[in-house]
Design an enzyme around this catalytic site. Sequence first.
Site, PDB file in Angstrom:
ATOM      1  N   HIS A   1      20.340  15.969  14.204  1.00 19.89           N
ATOM      2  CA  HIS A   1      19.146  15.903  13.371  1.00 19.89           C
ATOM      3  C   HIS A   1      19.097  17.050  12.363  1.00 19.89           C
ATOM      4  CE1 HIS A   1      14.555  16.248  12.996  1.00 19.89           C
ATOM      5  NE2 HIS A   1      14.877  15.114  12.415  1.00 19.89           N
TER       6      HIS A   1
ATOM      7  N   HIS B   1      14.300  18.409   3.546  1.00 18.05           N
ATOM      8  CA  HIS B   1      13.302  17.650   4.304  1.00 18.05           C
ATOM      9  C   HIS B   1      11.899  17.707   3.712  1.00 18.05           C
ATOM     10  CE1 HIS B   1      10.223  17.021   7.450  1.00 18.05           C
ATOM     11  NE2 HIS B   1      11.028  16.038   7.815  1.00 18.05           N
TER      12      HIS B   1
END
Length: 254
Positions: free
Chosen positions: A18, A60
């Site tokens: 991740h 992100h």
Amino acid sequence: MPSPLTYLKRGYPVVAAHRGASRLAPENTLSAFEKALSLGAKAVELDVQMTLDRHLVVFHDGTLERTTNGTGRLKDHTRAALRSLDAGSWFSPEYGGEPIAHFDEVLSLTQGRALVNIELKPNDVDDVGFEAKIVAEVRNQHMEQDVVFTSFDHVAIYRIKRIAPDIAAIITCGARLVEEAAYAKSLGADGCNHSILWWTHALSQQFATLGMVRHGSLINEPSDFVYAKAIGLDLVDSDEPMLYGRPSGADASR
């Protein structure tokens, strides 16, 4: 090399690092992805956004403050301005000066080494060029068989599947849906991603019967991985390095 859909539809979770090995290096940086690959990751997950001058970067947040020394919204900065920022010191002095990664750099790094789970983060609802640019870069690097697209923005997945029906794409759901599989099918999506807490054996089997991908997020406990395996999930994201090297079915090669 098997296609993503063939590779994933085996009833044993492929573990995607991740944002790279984000517990060991600054998230979404080249260092984080290289670290994940060195630990045996068969897949990595990343986030892609578009800059003010319409370049693709791996990042992100919508704003810069948490993981760089910059300020403001990412979409208000050019690629050159973003490249000058320090995206590593917040994590550790060891990574001081680590730049924000460009999308093409990460594709080049992972090419032939891992499946790339690409989360689309459109900045503007009506910017149809965003998805087209991402697909163009994937095709430019001949990685159609190496990627799977995901997004909370279901319009983005709808557009992707019309631009590139040959590339795997699944929707991410932030809430439980009625007739989830039918809804995903209506968008042209190849599967669905949501919290592992919402996956049941029955729902997993429904998706499997339809030949759709079952993605669980976010798995950081070994017990959750055992559960994901028991109900036959195909793909999970994890921050936990000990899970990266898990074998992915009878043929763990990628």
